[in-house]
Design a protein around this motif. Structure first.
Motif, PDB file in Angstrom:
ATOM      1  N   ASP A   1      43.759  33.358  34.246  1.00 47.79           N
ATOM      2  CA  ASP A   1      44.350  34.569  34.638  1.00 47.79           C
ATOM      3  C   ASP A   1      43.559  35.501  35.726  1.00 47.79           C
ATOM      4  O   ASP A   1      42.035  34.862  35.694  1.00 47.79           O
ATOM      5  N   TYR A   2      43.725  36.343  36.264  1.00 43.73           N
ATOM      6  CA  TYR A   2      43.251  37.102  37.176  1.00 43.73           C
ATOM      7  C   TYR A   2      42.549  38.278  36.374  1.00 43.73           C
ATOM      8  O   TYR A   2      43.221  38.953  35.623  1.00 43.73           O
TER       9      TYR A   2
ATOM     10  N   ARG B   1      48.347  35.063  44.730  1.00 46.55           N
ATOM     11  CA  ARG B   1      47.712  35.678  43.332  1.00 46.55           C
ATOM     12  C   ARG B   1      49.332  36.377  42.779  1.00 46.55           C
ATOM     13  O   ARG B   1      49.425  36.429  41.548  1.00 46.55           O
ATOM     14  N   ASN B   2      50.050  36.762  43.817  1.00 46.52           N
ATOM     15  CA  ASN B   2      51.397  37.252  43.435  1.00 46.52           C
ATOM     16  C   ASN B   2      52.154  36.374  42.535  1.00 46.52           C
ATOM     17  O   ASN B   2      52.868  36.509  41.711  1.00 46.52           O
TER      18      ASN B   2
ATOM     19  N   ARG C   1      46.664  34.793  29.077  1.00 46.98           N
ATOM     20  CA  ARG C   1      45.131  35.107  28.626  1.00 46.98           C
ATOM     21  C   ARG C   1      45.185  35.045  27.252  1.00 46.98           C
ATOM     22  O   ARG C   1      46.121  35.219  26.381  1.00 46.98           O
TER      23      ARG C   1
ATOM     24  N   ASP D   1      40.825  42.006  38.170  1.00 45.77           N
ATOM     25  CA  ASP D   1      40.409  42.899  39.198  1.00 45.77           C
ATOM     26  C   ASP D   1      39.167  43.455  38.795  1.00 45.77           C
ATOM     27  O   ASP D   1      38.953  44.038  37.778  1.00 45.77           O
TER      28      ASP D   1
ATOM     29  N   LYS E   1      51.379  44.682  49.894  1.00 45.78           N
ATOM     30  CA  LYS E   1      51.588  43.501  48.839  1.00 45.78           C
ATOM     31  C   LYS E   1      52.584  42.665  49.167  1.00 45.78           C
ATOM     32  O   LYS E   1      53.597  42.928  49.279  1.00 45.78           O
TER      33      LYS E   1
ATOM     34  N   ASP F   1      58.166  35.300  45.462  1.00 43.28           N
ATOM     35  CA  ASP F   1      57.169  36.413  45.491  1.00 43.28           C
ATOM     36  C   ASP F   1      55.692  36.269  46.438  1.00 43.28           C
ATOM     37  O   ASP F   1      55.137  37.389  46.886  1.00 43.28           O
TER      38      ASP F   1
ATOM     39  N   ALA G   1      52.699  33.738  35.206  1.00 41.96           N
ATOM     40  CA  ALA G   1      52.222  34.102  33.963  1.00 41.96           C
ATOM     41  C   ALA G   1      53.113  34.714  33.067  1.00 41.96           C
ATOM     42  O   ALA G   1      52.910  34.872  31.921  1.00 41.96           O
ATOM     43  N   GLY G   2      53.984  35.701  33.839  1.00 39.98           N
ATOM     44  CA  GLY G   2      54.857  36.480  33.273  1.00 39.98           C
ATOM     45  C   GLY G   2      56.136  35.672  32.841  1.00 39.98           C
ATOM     46  O   GLY G   2      57.262  36.333  32.270  1.00 39.98           O
TER      47      GLY G   2
ATOM     48  N   HIS H   1      50.953  33.612  40.826  1.00 42.73           N
ATOM     49  CA  HIS H   1      50.333  33.251  39.653  1.00 42.73           C
ATOM     50  C   HIS H   1      50.780  34.450  38.509  1.00 42.73           C
ATOM     51  O   HIS H   1      50.997  33.974  37.596  1.00 42.73           O
ATOM     52  N   VAL H   2      50.881  35.645  39.141  1.00 41.97           N
ATOM     53  CA  VAL H   2      51.518  36.728  38.452  1.00 41.97           C
ATOM     54  C   VAL H   2      52.703  36.462  37.880  1.00 41.97           C
ATOM     55  O   VAL H   2      53.021  36.705  36.724  1.00 41.97           O
TER      56      VAL H   2
END
Length: 349
Positions: free
Chosen positions: A187-188, A136-137, A235, A190, A95, A154, A143-144, A139-140
């Motif tokens: 948000d993502y 995506r990393n 979310r 999985d 990742k 990241d 979002a945090g 985005h995470v």
């Protein structure tokens, strides 16, 4: 047909040679056994007079053939490609790694072969897919509550401008344009078929798409226009419900969804989407059937366009629409996904 098949002699030669370039693009129905196979099937080769070639799994089934138990033509072709499986596993393990062609070579794979395989199965190269995973990393991180520079790191981008441009192409706006207290949040989620991006407010789902879909950036850009830029990260409650229902769907426990949906389109387009929602899991329809169901029997092409414009994958099941001849036809999330979704839903029929 999914693409124009070459002549029968060429296809039979490809069958004899187990040519991987035709894997997932052409199939052979064998009249002497009643089964259909990939052209790469390891089974003993049939005589040419017993072979009929098709461009899709749907056509084979429509012709009355059953799937071969050796080459498993009903399984997504991507899962059967060793190079694709190897790289997808490596992508999941490493990742944040900034992949390049030399990495592919060091794994003993040919970059041009890999490029063709990924384009055939996913409509993008492996390097493009890896870049999406790095975004995506980011985005995470955002979002945090992380800062843009932290998200950039990241995601493995050395340049702030490159990160901003890449993020904007995917999400429709640069990272600094997303509101911290927005009523619409992205948000993502999985899934076994890949990550999805969802947009929802406190009560309704507005968008659900596979993150690697080519049309996603344009769809997100339209959502920014609809909501006048008031979209943020994170979310609301509907996404938690959606995640639970998707888990039940993919694990075989339930083919039903209860998340409230918000449609953005013309009255005609909405009528098509409502008709799609009415198709039970485990069943399929043709474009012509849907046109008749909504009282517009001559609007088959318009129905097809509305089907392709669907922005809520799975819950508005455009994957349940086949060509008049039973072929899989187009699907924005990739034909391999459409095939797998139909396969999953047979247990709900």
């Amino acid at each position: 047909m999914l693409f124009d098949l070459p002549d029968t002699a060429t296809l039979y030669q490809a069958l004899l040679q187990r040519d991987p370039d035709y894997d997932g693009r052409a199939y052979v129905g064998v009249s002497s056994t009643g089964v259909f196979c990939r052209l790469t099937c390891p089974a003993r080769k049939p005589r040419p007079e017993n072979c009929t070639f098709y461009a899709s799994v749907g056509e084979c089934i429509q012709a009355g053939f059953r799937a071969c138990k050796r080459c498993h033509p009903m399984a997504p072709a991507a899962e059967a490609d060793p190079a694709v499986k190897t790289l997808l596993a490596a992508l999941a393990e490493r990742k944040g790694h900034r992949w390049s062609e030399p990495d592919i070579v060091r794994m003993g794979l040919d970059p041009s072969t890999v490029r063709r395989a990924f384009n055939r199965h996913f409509g993008m190269t492996f390097l493009e897919m890896a870049r999406l995973e790095r975004l995506r990393n980011a985005h995470v991180a955002l979002a945090g509550g992380g800062k843009v520079i932290e998200a950039q790191i990241d995601a493995g981008f050395g340049s702030a401008n490159a990160f901003r441009d890449a993020f904007s192409r995917l999400m429709g706006k640069p990272p600094g344009s997303f509101a911290a207290d927005a009523l619409i949040r992205a948000d993502y989620i999985d899934t076994p078929l890949g990550a999805m991006i969802a947009l929802c407010d406190r009560t309704h789902l507005h968008l659900l798409e596979f993150a690697d879909r080519k049309a996603l950036p344009a769809e997100l850009h339209r959502m920014h226009q609809v909501f006048k830029g008031r979209i943020g990260f994170g979310r609301h409650a509907p996404l938690d419900l959606l995640e639970a229902e998707l888990d039940a769907y993919f694990s075989g426990r339930s083919g039903q969804f209860s998340v409230p949906l918000a449609f953005h389109g013309s009255d005609f387009t909405k009528s098509v989407w409502h008709a799609l929602v009415e198709i039970p899991a485990g069943q399929t329809r043709s474009y012509g059937r849907i046109a008749r169901d909504i009282g517009r029997p001559s609007a088959v092409r318009a129905v097809a366009r509305a089907n392709g414009a669907n922005q809520i994958a799975l819950l508005v099941p455009c994957h349940r629409v086949l060509g008049a001849d039973g072929s899989l036809t187009g699907y924005g999330g990739g034909l391999w996904r459409k095939q797998k979704l139909i396969e999953i839903e047979r247990q709900y029929g």
